[in-house]
Structures are given as C-alpha cells and as structure tokens.
Design a protein around this motif. Structure first.
Motif, short mmCIF file in Angstrom:
data_model
loop_
_atom_site.label_atom_id
_atom_site.label_comp_id
_atom_site.label_asym_id
_atom_site.label_seq_id
_atom_site.Cartn_x
_atom_site.Cartn_y
_atom_site.Cartn_z
N ILE A 1 0.85 -1.19 0.00
CA ILE A 1 0.00 0.00 0.00
C ILE A 1 0.88 1.24 0.00
O ILE A 1 1.66 1.46 0.93
CB ILE A 1 -0.92 0.02 1.24
N THR A 2 0.77 2.05 -1.04
CA THR A 2 1.54 3.29 -1.14
C THR A 2 0.66 4.53 -1.09
O THR A 2 1.15 5.61 -0.82
CB THR A 2 2.38 3.31 -2.43
N ASN A 3 -0.62 4.36 -1.33
CA ASN A 3 -1.55 5.48 -1.36
C ASN A 3 -2.07 5.75 0.06
O ASN A 3 -2.71 4.89 0.66
CB ASN A 3 -2.71 5.14 -2.30
N ARG B 1 -4.53 7.49 1.09
CA ARG B 1 -5.99 7.41 1.16
C ARG B 1 -6.44 5.96 1.32
O ARG B 1 -7.33 5.65 2.11
CB ARG B 1 -6.59 8.03 -0.09
N THR B 2 -5.82 5.05 0.55
CA THR B 2 -6.13 3.62 0.67
C THR B 2 -5.76 3.11 2.04
O THR B 2 -6.52 2.35 2.66
CB THR B 2 -5.39 2.81 -0.42
N ASP C 1 1.31 -2.77 -7.87
CA ASP C 1 0.43 -1.77 -8.48
C ASP C 1 -1.03 -2.06 -8.14
O ASP C 1 -1.91 -2.07 -9.02
CB ASP C 1 0.62 -1.74 -10.00
N LYS D 1 -4.83 -1.87 -6.76
CA LYS D 1 -5.98 -0.97 -6.61
C LYS D 1 -6.95 -1.69 -5.68
O LYS D 1 -7.29 -2.84 -5.90
CB LYS D 1 -6.62 -0.69 -7.97
#
Length: 125
Positions: free
Chosen positions: A85-87, A89-90, A121, A123
């Motif tokens: 997890i890099t985001n 918000r996620t 990558d 989502k």
C-alpha cells in the motif's frame, strides 16, 4: 545460435505476458501450486498478469526494514493475497476496515511468499 534461441524465447514470453489474461480467486490454488513446484512455469504463465477479485479483508502489516504497509486479503491462517500500500488514502480506508469486510483487489502478480500471492500496483476499493 544461442542468441537467436534466447531472443525467440524472450519474444514468446513477451507475447504471452501481454495476452490480456485476468486471474481471480478461483485461480489461486493453481497459481500457488505452480509457484511452489515450477518457477519457470510461474514466471511464464502468471508473473506480470492481472489478478482481480472481491476478497475479505485479512489485515494490514508494516515491514520492519522498509516500513512499507502491506494489506492482506482472504481467509485462513495466512492471507491469500498481499498488496503493498503506497496510497495514503487507501491506507486510511484500510485502517478503518474490519476483518472480513469485502474489498475489490486488483494488481499485477509478482510472486508468492509462503503461499501468499504478492501483487504490485494494487488498486483496492
């Protein structure tokens, strides 16, 4: 001669990798079996391909050395799938998740570690 054989093999791998195949949770047992038994087959048939599925939330862990966060999805003693997890918000969304909340997980197959499919990558929705 060796160079042309290698080049032909690389072209065949590249064309196979771009075949547009998408794997889902029904494919997990076969992917894990191949990964444990035949690394060359795993690389040819699965690495770089897309995995997408609706899966129950398992956990979020943080790696010791790189301090990355990984989200696990699935059921059992270990998750079936893990995503880096890099985001932010996620990560915030997953911080509020409860075990077995259902998420749509999609990413490129990288490897397996202890039978856990590693995705890149990712989502997550």
């Amino acid at each position: 001669m060796k160079t042309s054989i290698l080049a032909a093999s690389l072209i065949a791998l590249a064309s196979h990798a771009n075949s547009g195949v998408v794997y889902d949770h029904n494919d997990l047992p076969r992917i894990k079996e191949v990964s444990g038994n035949n690394a060359a087959l795993f690389v040819r048939d699965y690495r770089g391909k897309t995995f997408s599925a609706r899966m129950p939330f398992f956990n979020v862990t943080q790696t010791v050395i790189q301090q990355d966060f990984k989200a696990g999805f699935g059921t059992g003693l270990l998750p079936d799938v893990e995503c880096k997890i890099t985001n932010p918000r996620t990560l915030g969304q997953l911080a509020d998740a409860s075990e077995n909340d259902i998420f749509f997980v999609s990413g490129r197959i990288k490897d397996t570690i202890l039978g856990v499919l590693q995705l890149e990558d990712c989502k997550i929705r």
